[in-house]
Design a protein around this motif. Sequence first.
Motif, PDB file in Angstrom:
ATOM      1  N   VAL B  32       0.861  -1.177   0.000  1.00  0.00           N
ATOM      2  CA  VAL B  32       0.000   0.000   0.000  1.00  0.00           C
ATOM      3  C   VAL B  32       0.902   1.233   0.000  1.00  0.00           C
ATOM      4  O   VAL B  32       1.920   1.264   0.684  1.00  0.00           O
ATOM      5  N   CYS B  49      -6.326   1.717  10.814  1.00  0.00           N
ATOM      6  CA  CYS B  49      -5.635   0.472  10.480  1.00  0.00           C
ATOM      7  C   CYS B  49      -5.682  -0.511  11.650  1.00  0.00           C
ATOM      8  O   CYS B  49      -5.361  -0.154  12.777  1.00  0.00           O
ATOM      9  N   PRO B  50      -6.064  -1.763  11.406  1.00  0.00           N
ATOM     10  CA  PRO B  50      -6.184  -2.735  12.498  1.00  0.00           C
ATOM     11  C   PRO B  50      -4.850  -3.142  13.123  1.00  0.00           C
ATOM     12  O   PRO B  50      -4.828  -3.685  14.218  1.00  0.00           O
ATOM     13  N   THR B  51      -3.738  -2.885  12.435  1.00  0.00           N
ATOM     14  CA  THR B  51      -2.453  -3.291  13.006  1.00  0.00           C
ATOM     15  C   THR B  51      -1.614  -2.079  13.422  1.00  0.00           C
ATOM     16  O   THR B  51      -0.445  -2.235  13.794  1.00  0.00           O
ATOM     17  N   ILE B  54      -0.629   2.630  10.230  1.00  0.00           N
ATOM     18  CA  ILE B  54      -0.776   4.009   9.753  1.00  0.00           C
ATOM     19  C   ILE B  54      -0.691   4.972  10.927  1.00  0.00           C
ATOM     20  O   ILE B  54      -1.386   4.800  11.927  1.00  0.00           O
ATOM     21  N   LEU B  73       2.873   5.330   6.513  1.00  0.00           N
ATOM     22  CA  LEU B  73       2.413   3.944   6.543  1.00  0.00           C
ATOM     23  C   LEU B  73       3.621   3.021   6.617  1.00  0.00           C
ATOM     24  O   LEU B  73       4.548   3.137   5.823  1.00  0.00           O
ATOM     25  N   CYS B  78       1.878  -3.692   7.928  1.00  0.00           N
ATOM     26  CA  CYS B  78       0.655  -3.785   7.123  1.00  0.00           C
ATOM     27  C   CYS B  78       0.374  -5.233   6.726  1.00  0.00           C
ATOM     28  O   CYS B  78       1.253  -5.932   6.227  1.00  0.00           O
ATOM     29  N   ILE B  79      -0.854  -5.684   6.954  1.00  0.00           N
ATOM     30  CA  ILE B  79      -1.236  -7.042   6.544  1.00  0.00           C
ATOM     31  C   ILE B  79      -2.067  -7.003   5.256  1.00  0.00           C
ATOM     32  O   ILE B  79      -2.721  -7.980   4.901  1.00  0.00           O
ATOM     33  N   LEU B  80      -2.069  -5.860   4.573  1.00  0.00           N
ATOM     34  CA  LEU B  80      -2.724  -5.727   3.265  1.00  0.00           C
ATOM     35  C   LEU B  80      -4.210  -6.074   3.309  1.00  0.00           C
ATOM     36  O   LEU B  80      -4.745  -6.695   2.387  1.00  0.00           O
ATOM     37  N   CYS B  81      -4.876  -5.677   4.410  1.00  0.00           N
ATOM     38  CA  CYS B  81      -6.300  -5.998   4.526  1.00  0.00           C
ATOM     39  C   CYS B  81      -7.137  -5.130   3.592  1.00  0.00           C
ATOM     40  O   CYS B  81      -8.279  -5.449   3.302  1.00  0.00           O
ATOM     41  N   GLY B  82      -6.570  -3.998   3.142  1.00  0.00           N
ATOM     42  CA  GLY B  82      -7.270  -3.169   2.175  1.00  0.00           C
ATOM     43  C   GLY B  82      -8.260  -2.185   2.773  1.00  0.00           C
ATOM     44  O   GLY B  82      -8.910  -1.444   2.045  1.00  0.00           O
ATOM     45  N   CYS B  84      -7.781   0.590   4.520  1.00  0.00           N
ATOM     46  CA  CYS B  84      -7.451   1.999   4.297  1.00  0.00           C
ATOM     47  C   CYS B  84      -7.729   2.401   2.842  1.00  0.00           C
ATOM     48  O   CYS B  84      -8.207   3.499   2.579  1.00  0.00           O
TER      49      CYS B  84
HETATM   50  S1  SF4 Z   1      -4.055  -2.309   4.142  1.00  0.00           S
HETATM   51 FE1  SF4 Z   1      -4.938  -2.709   6.163  1.00  0.00          FE
HETATM   52  S2  SF4 Z   1      -3.167  -3.289   7.406  1.00  0.00           S
HETATM   53 FE2  SF4 Z   1      -2.363  -2.263   5.591  1.00  0.00          FE
HETATM   54  S3  SF4 Z   1      -2.146  -0.150   6.205  1.00  0.00           S
HETATM   55 FE3  SF4 Z   1      -4.151  -0.337   5.217  1.00  0.00          FE
HETATM   56  S4  SF4 Z   1      -5.547  -0.674   6.907  1.00  0.00           S
HETATM   57 FE4  SF4 Z   1      -3.490  -1.098   7.692  1.00  0.00          FE
END
Ligand code: SF4
Lengths: 529, 270
Positions: B32, B49-51, B54, B73, B78-82, B84
Motif C-alpha cells: 500500500v 488500520c487494524p495493526t 498508519i 504507513l 501492514c497485513i494488506l487488509c485493504g 485503508c
Molecule cells: S491495508 Fe490494512 S493493514 Fe495495511 S495499512 Fe491499510 S488498513 Fe493497515
Amino acid sequence: MTNHVPGTGQARAAGDDLWDETEVGVGEFAATVISGLGGTAERPTGGRFAGLFGSARTDGTVWLRAAIARLGRLEVVSCLVPPAPPGGQAAYRGLTPDVPGAAWYERELADMFGLVPEGHQRVDPLVLPRDAQTPPPRPGSAGPRAEIVPDESALPAHVTGEGVFTLPYGPVRSGVFESVQYLIETPGEDIPHVRARVYHKHRGTERRFEGMTPADGVLLAERVEGVASVAHALAFCQALEAVASGPGGGERAMVPEGALLVRALHAELERIANHLDSVLRHTEAAGQAVANARLGWHKERVMRLRSQLCGHRFGRGVVVPGGVSGPPALAPSAALDELMGLDADVVSDTRHLMATSSFVDRLRGTGVITPEVAARRGALGPVGRASGLEEDLRTYRPYAAYGLIEVPEHRYRGSGDALARQLVRLEEVRGSFQICRSALESLAGRPANGPWAVAVAPADGTAWGWAEAPQGELLYMVETEGGRLRRVKPRSASFHNLSLFPEAFGGDIFTDFAFIEASFGLSIAGVAG
Amino acid sequence: MPWVTRGLRNGVLTTRYPKRPDGYGANWRGAVSVRPDGAGRPPVTDGLCPTGAIRPGATPHGLAGGPVGGPVLDRGKCILCGRCVAERPDVFSFDSSAEVAALTRPGLVVPPTEESEAALATVRAELSRRVAALRKSVHVRHVDAGSDGSEEWEVAALLGPVYDVHRLGVFFTASPRHADLLLVTGAGCTGMAGPLLTTYEAMPDPRVVMAVGTDAISGGIVRSGDTGPGGVGEIVPVDVWVPGSPPSPFSVLHGILLAVGLLPAKRGPA
Ligand code: SF4
C-alpha cells in the motif's frame, strides 16, 4: 432446553436451531457430558465429543463448556468452575478416563487456565509449559497480557534406560515445514511411540482477540491457521451472525444469497488447494518427481485462480461479518473456463498417480487408524472419513450455500490407512470442483452491485460457529460484550486430529513418518494457538 | 501415458523472472502506498488500520515525496487488509508489484525519509561485500518462528515448476552449516527464539538473514499475544525485510535475489 447466556440468566432464542446449552453445577459436569455422549432412547446414536472450551472471568472463576456434536446441532454442557481455594488449585472432575478424546483439551485447559482435572494422572503441559511462578494467561479475564517464555523443565523427561532411547525430531526440521517437535521413543522391544510437542510456536492468538471489534477479529481468525483462512473466517463470522442483535433482540443475520455462494466458492477452492498440498507432500516423500511437478503446477493454478477472484492467494478478506466483501473480481464465465481445465488436468494426473504401483504401495497399509480408534476418538475430516466415519459438516450441520447447492456424497469407504486418506481427499477434490462450478454458474446471473453483506451488530453473550475446513470440523466459541469480542476460542481440526497422530504408528516409524504426516494434512499453527 | 511425457506436455511453465518481468508478479497487489497529492484532503483518523501501520499526520517537514503533515504507513506492520484503501481511496492505494522487499527496516515506511535513503546506500554496500562470495549459488535454510502456516506454502512454491529457483542457483538445505541465507517466517514467538538462534549460530559467516512476511517483521496482527511475538528482528539480525501476509512467492524470490545481489542491475529499487 433453552439457549442460555451463562452468567446473565438471560435465555436467547436465536441460534436455538443450531445449538443449545445446558448449565449444570461443577460437580455434575463430567457426568452430564458423559451421559450426553452416550445414546438415549430419543437419540440412539449418541454424540461425538467435540472439545472443551474455557473462558475466565475477572473474579477467578472459569466457564467450562463441553461441545457434543450431533447430526444437525451442537449440544453444549457448561459449568462455572469456582476460583482456586487459598494455596490450592481450581479443579473439576476430569473427563479423560471416560472420554479419551478429552486428554489434549484437559492439558490445554491446565496450561491456559491452571485448571486441574481431578481423577486421572498428572497432566503434562501441551501448548504452554510454564514454571511454577508464571500465572496462566486465563483468556477471557481481560487481564494484562504478559509475555510468557515456555519452560521446558515443566515437561516430562525423555524416556531413558537400558535399550531405551528418545529421538527428538524438530522443532526446526529438514525442508520447508512448520515448526513442531516429534519425540520418537523406543521403549526396549516394544513398538516405538511418537509424541508431538507443539508449544514452540504458541503465539497467544486467543488473548489477542480480546477487546477487538468483529471486523478486526476476522482478520486475526484468518491468521490462526493460515492455510484454512476461509474456513476460520467463516466459522468466526457465522458465530457472530447467529446471534446478531436485530430489532426484536437476538436474531440470525440474513446473509445475502450471493454472499453465501461466494463463501462456498472460496471454501471449496481452499479445500482443493489443501488436498493438493497433501498429495504433493506424498509425492515428494515418495520421490515421484514428475507427479510432484505436475501437481505443484496445479496447486499454483488454484492459488492464482483464488487471487484473481479476490486479490489474495489464500482468500483472505473475502468473508466479513454479515457476508462477503464484494463480488468475484473475475467474471464467473472466465473463472469457470479456468476451473474446468484445472479439473480435467487434476483428474488425469491423479488418476495416473494412483495407477503408479510404486507410489500406491508406499501408502497401502501405512499409518492405519482403525475404525474403532476413529470412532472412539472422534477423528475429524478426511482422517475420520478414511476410517469409515461419515460426518461432514457441509451436510451434517449445513452453512454458507451448502443448503442451496448439492454437496456430492462421499462414496468411498476407506480402510483407515494413508492410501484411504489420499483416496478420500481425491474424491473430495472432485466434489469441490463440482460445488465451485454450481456456485459460479449460480453467480453468473447475478448483478454485481449485490447486496453482498448485511450489517451485523453481535448481541452480548456466547455463540458458536463452525465450518468443515479442509482438515475437518472447525469450531469457534465467540463471546461478545458491548459489540466487542470478550473471548474467542478457535478449535481447529488439526488440534483434535494431531492427538490421534501417535495412534497411526504401528510399523516402521522411520520410513513411514513422512507419509503418515502428509496423510494427516495438519497445520501446527492451528494446534499451538 | 508415462510420467515422462506428461512432464513435457504443457511446455515451459517456468517464469522467466527476474530476466523478464512476469505478468502475474507485476500485477500482484503487494503493498500500500500513500498518495502524494494531499492538498486539502481531510486528515486520516486514528484507528483506521487494524495493526497500527498508519500514523495519521506523522510526516515531518522535509520528507521526500510526502505532504507535510500527511500520514505515514509502515509496510512492515501492514497485513494488506485493504481497509485503508477502501475507506480513504483519496489517500491510500495498492501498488501493483511483488517487488516489495527492503534492505532496511525504515525502508519499509512510506513515504520514505531522506535519512532512510542515505542509510540505505551504506547498508547496500556492506551487504554486497558480505555476499560477494555467493554469486554462483546460494544455500537457504528455512526456519518457522511462529508463522500462521501460509508462508511455508509460498516459500515451498519456489521449489515447484513455476518458480523453480534451482535455475537461479538457489538451493534449500537441511543443514545450517551449509547455509548462506537464513529465511525466517513467523512472528518470532518466545518458544522459537532458542531454536532460531541455535540455527543462526550454526551457520558459517558470511550469513544473511531474511524476515519473510509481515508477521516476521513486526508480529503483524498477532503481536502481543502471551508469547509476545513482535517480529524476528528481536532474536536475530535481519538484513532483508519482505512484507506481505503472506508475501507472494515472487516477493520471497525478489527478497532472495536482493539479498544476494542477483537482481539485474537496472531492476529493483530497494
Ligand atoms: S491495508 Fe490494512 S493493514 Fe495495511 S495499512 Fe491499510 S488498513 Fe493497515
